[in-house]
Design an enzyme around this catalytic site. Structure first.
Site, PDB file in Angstrom:
ATOM      1  N   LYS A   1       4.678 -11.953 -13.119  1.00 36.72           N
ATOM      2  CA  LYS A   1       3.771 -11.169 -12.268  1.00 36.72           C
ATOM      3  C   LYS A   1       3.205 -10.027 -13.099  1.00 36.72           C
ATOM      4  O   LYS A   1       3.930  -9.400 -13.875  1.00 36.72           O
ATOM      5  CB  LYS A   1       4.513 -10.619 -11.042  1.00 36.72           C
ATOM      6  CG  LYS A   1       3.648  -9.659 -10.211  1.00 36.72           C
ATOM      7  CD  LYS A   1       4.210  -9.439  -8.819  1.00 36.72           C
ATOM      8  CE  LYS A   1       5.171  -8.293  -8.734  1.00 36.72           C
ATOM      9  NZ  LYS A   1       5.509  -7.977  -7.321  1.00 36.72           N
TER      10      LYS A   1
ATOM     11  N   VAL B   1      12.802   1.842  -1.304  1.00 34.68           N
ATOM     12  CA  VAL B   1      11.838   0.922  -1.922  1.00 34.68           C
ATOM     13  C   VAL B   1      10.896   1.633  -2.897  1.00 34.68           C
ATOM     14  O   VAL B   1      10.422   1.045  -3.859  1.00 34.68           O
ATOM     15  CB  VAL B   1      11.023   0.203  -0.806  1.00 34.68           C
ATOM     16  CG1 VAL B   1       9.995  -0.742  -1.398  1.00 34.68           C
ATOM     17  CG2 VAL B   1      11.943  -0.538   0.153  1.00 34.68           C
TER      18      VAL B   1
ATOM     19  N   GLY C   1      11.165   4.323  -5.036  1.00 34.68           N
ATOM     20  CA  GLY C   1      11.570   4.826  -6.355  1.00 34.68           C
ATOM     21  C   GLY C   1      11.774   3.631  -7.266  1.00 34.68           C
ATOM     22  O   GLY C   1      12.785   2.943  -7.185  1.00 34.68           O
ATOM     23  N   ASP C   2      10.787   3.351  -8.137  1.00 31.90           N
ATOM     24  CA  ASP C   2      10.840   2.087  -8.882  1.00 31.90           C
ATOM     25  C   ASP C   2      10.289   2.233 -10.290  1.00 31.90           C
ATOM     26  O   ASP C   2       9.805   1.271 -10.863  1.00 31.90           O
ATOM     27  CB  ASP C   2      10.084   0.992  -8.106  1.00 31.90           C
ATOM     28  CG  ASP C   2       8.626   1.360  -7.832  1.00 31.90           C
ATOM     29  OD1 ASP C   2       8.212   2.474  -8.223  1.00 31.90           O
ATOM     30  OD2 ASP C   2       7.908   0.545  -7.241  1.00 31.90           O
TER      31      ASP C   2
ATOM     32  N   LYS D   1      -6.124 -32.609 -29.926  1.00 32.23           N
ATOM     33  CA  LYS D   1      -6.339 -31.899 -31.197  1.00 32.23           C
ATOM     34  C   LYS D   1      -7.808 -31.505 -31.387  1.00 32.23           C
ATOM     35  O   LYS D   1      -8.142 -30.814 -32.347  1.00 32.23           O
ATOM     36  CB  LYS D   1      -5.880 -32.776 -32.371  1.00 32.23           C
ATOM     37  CG  LYS D   1      -4.374 -32.981 -32.343  1.00 32.23           C
ATOM     38  CD  LYS D   1      -3.855 -33.621 -33.597  1.00 32.23           C
ATOM     39  CE  LYS D   1      -2.338 -33.758 -33.486  1.00 32.23           C
ATOM     40  NZ  LYS D   1      -1.765 -34.450 -34.639  1.00 32.23           N
TER      41      LYS D   1
ATOM     42  N   GLU E   1       2.953  -3.307 -15.255  1.00 34.42           N
ATOM     43  CA  GLU E   1       4.191  -4.000 -15.612  1.00 34.42           C
ATOM     44  C   GLU E   1       3.996  -5.510 -15.646  1.00 34.42           C
ATOM     45  O   GLU E   1       3.226  -6.057 -14.857  1.00 34.42           O
ATOM     46  CB  GLU E   1       5.280  -3.666 -14.583  1.00 34.42           C
ATOM     47  CG  GLU E   1       5.614  -2.198 -14.555  1.00 34.42           C
ATOM     48  CD  GLU E   1       6.344  -1.758 -13.298  1.00 34.42           C
ATOM     49  OE1 GLU E   1       7.254  -0.927 -13.426  1.00 34.42           O
ATOM     50  OE2 GLU E   1       6.013  -2.245 -12.201  1.00 34.42           O
TER      51      GLU E   1
ATOM     52  N   ALA F   1       0.438   1.042   2.372  1.00 35.11           N
ATOM     53  CA  ALA F   1       0.144  -0.404   2.362  1.00 35.11           C
ATOM     54  C   ALA F   1       1.361  -1.280   2.640  1.00 35.11           C
ATOM     55  O   ALA F   1       1.241  -2.314   3.296  1.00 35.11           O
ATOM     56  CB  ALA F   1      -0.456  -0.761   1.000  1.00 35.11           C
TER      57      ALA F   1
HETATM   58  N1  LIG Z   1      10.774  -2.033  -4.625  1.00 32.36           N
HETATM   59  C1  LIG Z   1       9.779  -2.891  -4.591  1.00 32.36           C
HETATM   60  O1  LIG Z   1       9.973  -4.090  -4.721  1.00 32.36           O
HETATM   61  C2  LIG Z   1       8.389  -2.383  -4.354  1.00 32.36           C
HETATM   62  C3  LIG Z   1       7.361  -3.290  -4.081  1.00 32.36           C
HETATM   63  C4  LIG Z   1       6.091  -2.788  -3.774  1.00 32.36           C
HETATM   64  C5  LIG Z   1       5.864  -1.408  -3.782  1.00 32.36           C
HETATM   65  N2  LIG Z   1       6.896  -0.569  -4.103  1.00 32.36           N
HETATM   66  C6  LIG Z   1       6.707   0.885  -4.088  1.00 32.36           C
HETATM   67  O2  LIG Z   1       6.569   1.269  -2.723  1.00 32.36           O
HETATM   68  C7  LIG Z   1       5.832   2.483  -2.654  1.00 32.36           C
HETATM   69  C8  LIG Z   1       4.789   2.399  -1.561  1.00 32.36           C
HETATM   70  O3  LIG Z   1       3.815   1.473  -1.931  1.00 32.36           O
HETATM   71  P1  LIG Z   1       2.471   1.358  -1.066  1.00 32.36           P
HETATM   72  O4  LIG Z   1       1.745   0.177  -1.600  1.00 32.36           O
HETATM   73  O5  LIG Z   1       2.819   1.398   0.401  1.00 32.36           O
HETATM   74  O6  LIG Z   1       1.764   2.720  -1.479  1.00 32.36           O
HETATM   75  P2  LIG Z   1       0.695   3.586  -0.634  1.00 32.36           P
HETATM   76  O7  LIG Z   1       0.131   4.560  -1.586  1.00 32.36           O
HETATM   77  O8  LIG Z   1      -0.216   2.671   0.102  1.00 32.36           O
HETATM   78  O9  LIG Z   1       1.597   4.339   0.454  1.00 32.36           O
HETATM   79  C9  LIG Z   1       2.535   5.329   0.096  1.00 32.36           C
HETATM   80  C10 LIG Z   1       2.579   6.366   1.203  1.00 32.36           C
HETATM   81  O10 LIG Z   1       3.613   7.319   0.897  1.00 32.36           O
HETATM   82  C11 LIG Z   1       3.186   8.556   1.424  1.00 32.36           C
HETATM   83  N3  LIG Z   1       3.974   9.645   0.860  1.00 32.36           N
HETATM   84  C12 LIG Z   1       3.916  10.162  -0.402  1.00 32.36           C
HETATM   85  N4  LIG Z   1       4.807  11.165  -0.515  1.00 32.36           N
HETATM   86  C13 LIG Z   1       5.454  11.262   0.664  1.00 32.36           C
HETATM   87  C14 LIG Z   1       6.487  12.104   1.145  1.00 32.36           C
HETATM   88  N5  LIG Z   1       7.034  13.054   0.379  1.00 32.36           N
HETATM   89  N6  LIG Z   1       6.928  11.938   2.418  1.00 32.36           N
HETATM   90  C15 LIG Z   1       6.371  10.981   3.208  1.00 32.36           C
HETATM   91  N7  LIG Z   1       5.379  10.172   2.812  1.00 32.36           N
HETATM   92  C16 LIG Z   1       4.929  10.307   1.546  1.00 32.36           C
HETATM   93  C17 LIG Z   1       1.696   8.614   1.089  1.00 32.36           C
HETATM   94  O11 LIG Z   1       1.004   9.539   1.873  1.00 32.36           O
HETATM   95  C18 LIG Z   1       1.287   7.156   1.360  1.00 32.36           C
HETATM   96  O12 LIG Z   1       0.768   6.992   2.664  1.00 32.36           O
HETATM   97  C19 LIG Z   1       5.253   2.701  -4.053  1.00 32.36           C
HETATM   98  O13 LIG Z   1       6.009   3.714  -4.683  1.00 32.36           O
HETATM   99  C20 LIG Z   1       5.440   1.378  -4.754  1.00 32.36           C
HETATM  100  O14 LIG Z   1       5.587   1.512  -6.136  1.00 32.36           O
HETATM  101  C21 LIG Z   1       8.134  -1.022  -4.371  1.00 32.36           C
END
Ligand SMILES: NC(=O)c1ccc[n+]([C@@H]2O[C@H](COP(=O)([O-])OP(=O)(O)OC[C@H]3O[C@@H](n4cnc5c(N)ncnc54)[C@H](O)[C@@H]3O)[C@@H](O)[C@H]2O)c1
Length: 354
Positions: free
Chosen positions: A69, A233, A235-236, A338, A56, A147
């Protein structure tokens, strides 16, 4: 010349100021920019979808500065030793178009997302949660321990006083990593739960920050309790959600930028006329936000370009204060603007090497 901030520079900023202070400064900067909402030229981000994820671009500008970004979301990246989310960004001068800053935004995104979560919770959660937190009894369930999770946990702890955390992740190793990091904070009571339902039971705030490329149901409406605040957070993206649609029907829903959240947020599950409130209206006092202690409030977070604009500006300021950042010739410096062709001459190459 353009200033380059690397991962190392951002880590040094955090180490010099301390993470709590950087998160505080980020919350203040993002809040200040959301409160001057009308001054920004806004657009929903441009997404390029593939089978494994999304890439994105997120632009925004005021009259002085423009930022964008680059960010991805690839939930299965861990299998290849890569993070799910990686990002970098640019600040530029609107008057000339000159890029002034090129910065890492992977760590910074985690910090700005956590600061935005706190900003929303501060505005929306019921007053008694704040009181409980001040007396050491505020509880947050944190579902998804990857993360982003430390940043969410620490922002709610340091900025809002939440000191009981109930954790769940389908990957026990992710939870173990989070527990290990949080163990360094003596004031924090951390409980590992067997499933989401157990983690959510009795929580004042529920943060979902999972990654999965599908319409997951992490939270069902029967897990909600009166007065809860949800910080959703993860679901994006189209086809990537965390909440059952009934959760939205049972809540008052707040969003960053409505046109983007309609496409990407939990809101994608709802009809076009489903009522939501943009958060800036609450921060500006134009909307009361939560209407009663019993109401469930939901921040349907997707991440908006303005949060990165605020973060890039703050990181530039903090870097400058510490003498960090490398001046790079991303754009050629020319005696005659130029005469671009001379940049290819051996003499120009020698000057650059020197
Ligand atoms: N809204 C925002 O501004 C924003 C910003 C950054 C990241 N995000 C989103 O946040 C989410 C997490 O990012 P991340 O960098 O921590 O990813 P990541 O992959 O490091 O961590 C995600 C974790 O979710 C766990 N997981 C998956 N399905 C699960 C379930 N059903 N129940 C419990 N745990 C489950 C995984 O095992 C994993 O440890 C991503 O979907 C990312 O797109 C949103």
């Amino acid at each position: 010349m353009t200033t380059l901030l690397t991962t190392h520079d951002i880590a040094r900023i955090v180490s010099a100021h301390g993470l709590p202070q950087v998160l505080r400064r980020l919350e203040a900067a993002i809040t200040a920019d959301f409160r001057r909402w009308a001054e920004f030229d806004k657009v929903a981000r441009v997404a390029s979808h593939s089978r494994t994820g999304v890439i994105e671009l997120m632009p925004v500008a005021d009259a002085q500065q423009y930022s964008f970004k680059y960010v991805n979301g690839h939930p299965a990246n861990g299998l290849q030793g890569l993070p799910t989310v990686m990002a970098f960004g640019v600040l530029a001068d609107v008057a000339t178009g000159q890029p002034t800053l090129l910065s890492e935004l992977t760590i910074t995104t985690a910090m700005r997302t956590a600061a935005t979560s706190v900003m929303a919770a501060r505005a929306l959660m019921k007053k008694s949660i704040r009181q409980n937190a001040l007396h050491g009894a505020g509880t947050m369930a944190l579902i998804g321990n990857g993360a982003q999770s430390e940043f969410q946990a620490l922002a709610f702890h340091h900025l809002l006083g939440i000191n009981k955390l109930r954790l769940f992740d389908t990957d026990p190793a992710a939870t173990a990593k989070l527990v290990r990091h949080l163990a360094q904070l003596p004031g924090l009571d951390v409980q590992v739960c067997a499933n989401t339902r157990e983690a959510v039971r009795g929580a004042d705030i529920v943060t979902t920050v999972t990654a999965d490329k599908r319409n997951a149901v992490i939270i069902d409406a029967d897990m909600l309790s009166a007065g809860m605040h949800l910080n959703a957070v993860g679901g994006d993206c189209p086809g990537k959600t965390e909440l059952d649609a009934q959760v939205l029907r049972s809540s008052r829903v707040f969003v960053e930028y409505e046109p983007q959240t309609r496409i990407e947020g939990e809101l994608q599950q709802m009809p076009a006329d489903f009522a939501v409130t943009e958060l800036w209206r609450v921060l500006e006092g134009l909307d009361p936000g939560r209407r009663s202690d019993a109401e469930v409030t939901l921040f349907d977070s997707v991440g908006f370009a303005l949060e990165d604009f605020s973060a890039l500006r703050l990181m530039a300021e903090l870097a400058q204060g510490l003498g960090l950042g490398q001046r790079v010739d991303l754009i050629p410096s020319m005696a005659d603007p130029k005469d671009l062709f001379s940049q290819l001459s051996p003499a120009a190459a020698q000057r650059r090497a020197a």
